[in-house]
Design an enzyme around this catalytic site. Structure first.
Site, PDB file in Angstrom:
ATOM      1  N   ILE A   1      33.048  -8.223  -3.274  1.00  0.00           N
ATOM      2  CA  ILE A   1      33.374  -7.750  -1.928  1.00  0.00           C
ATOM      3  C   ILE A   1      34.857  -7.951  -1.636  1.00  0.00           C
ATOM      4  O   ILE A   1      35.517  -7.054  -1.096  1.00  0.00           O
ATOM      5  CB  ILE A   1      32.498  -8.473  -0.889  1.00  0.00           C
ATOM      6  CG1 ILE A   1      31.026  -8.112  -1.108  1.00  0.00           C
ATOM      7  CG2 ILE A   1      32.921  -8.087   0.530  1.00  0.00           C
ATOM      8  CD1 ILE A   1      30.060  -8.898  -0.242  1.00  0.00           C
TER       9      ILE A   1
ATOM     10  N   THR B   1      33.442 -15.803   0.733  1.00  0.00           N
ATOM     11  CA  THR B   1      32.990 -16.875  -0.155  1.00  0.00           C
ATOM     12  C   THR B   1      31.563 -17.265   0.211  1.00  0.00           C
ATOM     13  O   THR B   1      31.103 -17.001   1.321  1.00  0.00           O
ATOM     14  CB  THR B   1      33.878 -18.126  -0.025  1.00  0.00           C
ATOM     15  OG1 THR B   1      33.596 -18.760   1.227  1.00  0.00           O
ATOM     16  CG2 THR B   1      35.358 -17.769  -0.088  1.00  0.00           C
TER      17      THR B   1
ATOM     18  N   ARG C   1      29.741 -15.586   5.680  1.00  0.00           N
ATOM     19  CA  ARG C   1      28.767 -16.594   6.077  1.00  0.00           C
ATOM     20  C   ARG C   1      29.308 -17.362   7.278  1.00  0.00           C
ATOM     21  O   ARG C   1      30.483 -17.742   7.315  1.00  0.00           O
ATOM     22  CB  ARG C   1      28.502 -17.588   4.926  1.00  0.00           C
ATOM     23  CG  ARG C   1      27.662 -17.025   3.801  1.00  0.00           C
ATOM     24  CD  ARG C   1      26.197 -16.893   4.205  1.00  0.00           C
ATOM     25  NE  ARG C   1      25.362 -16.405   3.120  1.00  0.00           N
ATOM     26  CZ  ARG C   1      25.092 -15.124   2.886  1.00  0.00           C
ATOM     27  NH1 ARG C   1      25.628 -14.189   3.667  1.00  0.00           N
ATOM     28  NH2 ARG C   1      24.306 -14.780   1.890  1.00  0.00           N
TER      29      ARG C   1
ATOM     30  N   GLU D   1      22.475 -18.719  14.018  1.00  0.00           N
ATOM     31  CA  GLU D   1      22.037 -17.333  14.203  1.00  0.00           C
ATOM     32  C   GLU D   1      20.581 -17.292  14.663  1.00  0.00           C
ATOM     33  O   GLU D   1      19.726 -17.917  14.020  1.00  0.00           O
ATOM     34  CB  GLU D   1      22.222 -16.539  12.909  1.00  0.00           C
ATOM     35  CG  GLU D   1      23.683 -16.356  12.541  1.00  0.00           C
ATOM     36  CD  GLU D   1      23.910 -15.389  11.382  1.00  0.00           C
ATOM     37  OE1 GLU D   1      22.909 -14.876  10.819  1.00  0.00           O
ATOM     38  OE2 GLU D   1      25.080 -15.130  11.043  1.00  0.00           O
TER      39      GLU D   1
ATOM     40  N   HIS E   1      25.211  -9.669  12.554  1.00  0.00           N
ATOM     41  CA  HIS E   1      24.950  -9.786  11.113  1.00  0.00           C
ATOM     42  C   HIS E   1      24.531  -8.425  10.521  1.00  0.00           C
ATOM     43  O   HIS E   1      23.441  -8.273   9.958  1.00  0.00           O
ATOM     44  CB  HIS E   1      23.878 -10.843  10.839  1.00  0.00           C
ATOM     45  CG  HIS E   1      23.984 -11.440   9.468  1.00  0.00           C
ATOM     46  ND1 HIS E   1      23.696 -12.751   9.200  1.00  0.00           N
ATOM     47  CD2 HIS E   1      24.340 -10.908   8.270  1.00  0.00           C
ATOM     48  CE1 HIS E   1      23.869 -13.010   7.921  1.00  0.00           C
ATOM     49  NE2 HIS E   1      24.265 -11.899   7.336  1.00  0.00           N
TER      50      HIS E   1
ATOM     51  N   ALA F   1      24.967  -5.958   5.793  1.00  0.00           N
ATOM     52  CA  ALA F   1      24.117  -5.282   4.798  1.00  0.00           C
ATOM     53  C   ALA F   1      23.242  -4.204   5.421  1.00  0.00           C
ATOM     54  O   ALA F   1      22.396  -3.624   4.742  1.00  0.00           O
ATOM     55  CB  ALA F   1      23.234  -6.301   4.087  1.00  0.00           C
TER      56      ALA F   1
END
Length: 530
Positions: free
Chosen positions: A154, A205, A234, A263, A281, A284
């Site tokens: 990424i 990371t 993250r 979260e 979030h 994805a």
């Protein structure tokens, strides 16, 4: 009749399941929204389960699923799966960590653009009937410096796209080689240098003890005025408390967050801050990413059940009785050597050499190699590294490895030696298992030692002079650090020496700084194997 049965318990992209559905050896059943009791009534007949984030796979389910071989998460995380229970019952847990690469990359760019052009705030104002062009003046990305922490797939994807915007890219990643950086036209820098040079920062990371809060108070204190920060990786990599303070104090310009320490997040000040852009979030959350992760786990289920090929396992199956009893202690010492070696190095290696001597060389040592590599990688890649995927992930970091086997062990019936090298340094560790004494590290570079791996170790290179050990003991005593055992290795009297300490507790930074002031002490390294 189908040889294997697969149970899908959450909504998963149908196109991604096509390889399983169309395969003559597989029967796929889809049952969405079942309670645990309902799952227990049917799960015993399945070899594989596929879930996303909704269904909780508990130890009870795993225990009832007597034929279960694989649990697949069609996504990157496995927080809804009892991985320890799966390991206990010999069930492989897999995920699809690469399926969201493009989606996360593009979302990072979207967040960067939204932040720099104030799109969310401008949209909200205009939708409420306010036409205020002057208030929402943006900043061009062209000609600016993008700092990237974490240059995996990424991170590289973001760098490439940022360069197409005319940005200069600087980056930190402990496994980023000079050759790879040069090829990608990326300038390598330390984290502190990135803080003072970057106009934009993005992080990519895993969340590990090394990366937790890596962008925090000290980073913001060094930050270039006007810095804008993006996190689609993250929650926890960026210290949210320090971030809010930096924004309120004007140390940085703004932030765009897709992930959070908690979260769903409950910090209303963070979510409602006028210079923070937030999304729930979504890194994805694209049609294509969901198809890719479904395709990935479908193919790997087939590979596991038919070919015993595993790539993306997040746990290790039980070793059972297949491991030679004499080999088991060497698995432990290989694991500990991985933890010691990576913490003694200033930078991760670009090359690893493993040498097996004596009777040990006659056995299958692949598990020892994997155990060493897995523990060596964990500080930087996180807990998803295990003996199943260790060599695959090592290759992804562009680290080469070589295994040698020799008959003679030079004074030991069995002897294991590892050598780690990068462009700046090298480290050699030797180890054995001694009858009646257990596992021992017996060599560190040129020094012969006798160290039993324990949770807290301290290694000090120093000049061998009278009184130096006493000064060290007094210093540790002032900080209530108890020495369990101590071992000294030296080349000759008055020359270079290595002090190895086994401690009952870790040494805080203040004590480490004071130890470093003792005349003759240099290169102090604390190792935590807990």
């Amino acid at each position: 009749m189908n040889q294997f049965k697969v149970l899908v318990l959450d909504p998963v992209n149908e196109e991604g399941l096509k390889e399983l559905v169309d395969h003559p050896n597989y029967g796929v059943d889809v049952h969405i929204g079942l309670a645990e009791e309902e799952i227990l009534n049917i799960v015993h007949g399945y070899q594989a389960l596929i879930v996303r984030s909704q269904t909780q796979i508990t130890e009870t389910i795993i225990q009832y699923a007597r034929n279960l071989k694989v649990i697949a998460r069609a996504g990157a995380g496995v927080d809804n799966i009892d991985v320890d229970a799966a390991t206990k019952y010999g069930v492989i847990v897999i995920n699809a960590p690469d399926g969201n690469t493009i989606s996360a990359t593009e979302h990072t760019m979207a967040m960067m653009l939204a932040l720099t052009r104030q799109i969310p705030a401008a949209h909200k104002a205009l939708s409420e009937g306010k036409w205020d062009r002057k208030k929402y003046k943006g900043t061009e990305m062209y000609g600016k410096v993008l700092g990237i922490i974490g240059v995996g797939k990424i991170g590289f994807g973001v760098a490439k796209r940022a360069q197409s915007f005319g940005m200069r890219v600087i980056a930190f990643d402990p496994y980023l080689s000079d050759e790879k950086a040069q090829e990608a036209e990326i300038e390598k820098m330390e984290v502190e240098e990135i803080a003072s040079n970057a106009d934009f920062l993005t992080v990519h990371t895993p969340l590990t003890p090394q990366t937790t809060g890596i962008v925090g108070e000290s980073f913001f204190a060094r930050a270039k005025p006007g810095l804008k920060i993006v996190n689609v990786a993250r929650g926890g990599i960026i210290d949210e408390t320090a971030l809010l303070s930096a924004l309120d104090e004007g140390k940085i310009e703004g932030a765009a967050l897709d992930v959070f320490e908690e979260e769903p997040p409950s910090n209303k000040k963070l979510l409602g801050h006028p210079r923070i852009v937030v999304t729930p979030h979504l890194g994805a959350s694209t049609v294509e990413a969901q198809e890719k992760v479904a395709t990935s786990v479908s193919r790997e289920i087939i590979d596991i059940l038919e070919n015993d090929t595993v790539i993306h396992a997040v746990n290790a199956p039980r070793m059972g009785d297949t491991i030679n009893d004499e080999l088991k202690p060497y698995i432990n010492i290989a694991t500990h050597m991985g933890g010691v070696a990576i913490q003694l190095m200033n930078r991760p290696p670009s090359e690893v050499k493993l040498k097996y001597h004596g009777e040990l060389a006659l056995d299958d040592t692949s598990l020892l190699t994997r155990s060493f590599v897995a523990n060596m990688l964990k500080p930087h890649l996180g807990e998803t590294v295990n003996i199943i995927n260790a060599l695959y992930l090592l290759q992804e970091q562009d680290v080469t490895y070589k295994v040698e086997k020799r008959g003679k062990a030079h004074g030991y019936s069995n002897y294991l030696e590892v050598e780690l090298l990068n462009g700046e340094e090298s480290l050699t560790l030797g180890a054995s298992v001694l009858n009646g004494y257990g596992e021992r590290i017996v060599k560190i570079n040129d020094f012969q030692v006798d160290i039993k791996p324990t949770n807290h170790l301290l290694f000090i290179n120093h000049l061998d002079r009278p009184g130096i050990i006493g000064e060290m003991g007094i210093t540790l005593g002032r900080y209530n650090v108890n020495i369990a055992s101590m071992q000294l290795g030296r080349t000759d009297a008055g020359g270079s020496a290595l002090l190895s300490l086994s401690l009952d507790q870790s040494v805080n930074q203040e004590a480490m700084d004071e130890l470093g002031q003792i005349e003759g002490f240099h290169n102090l390294k604390q190792v935590d194997l807990s």
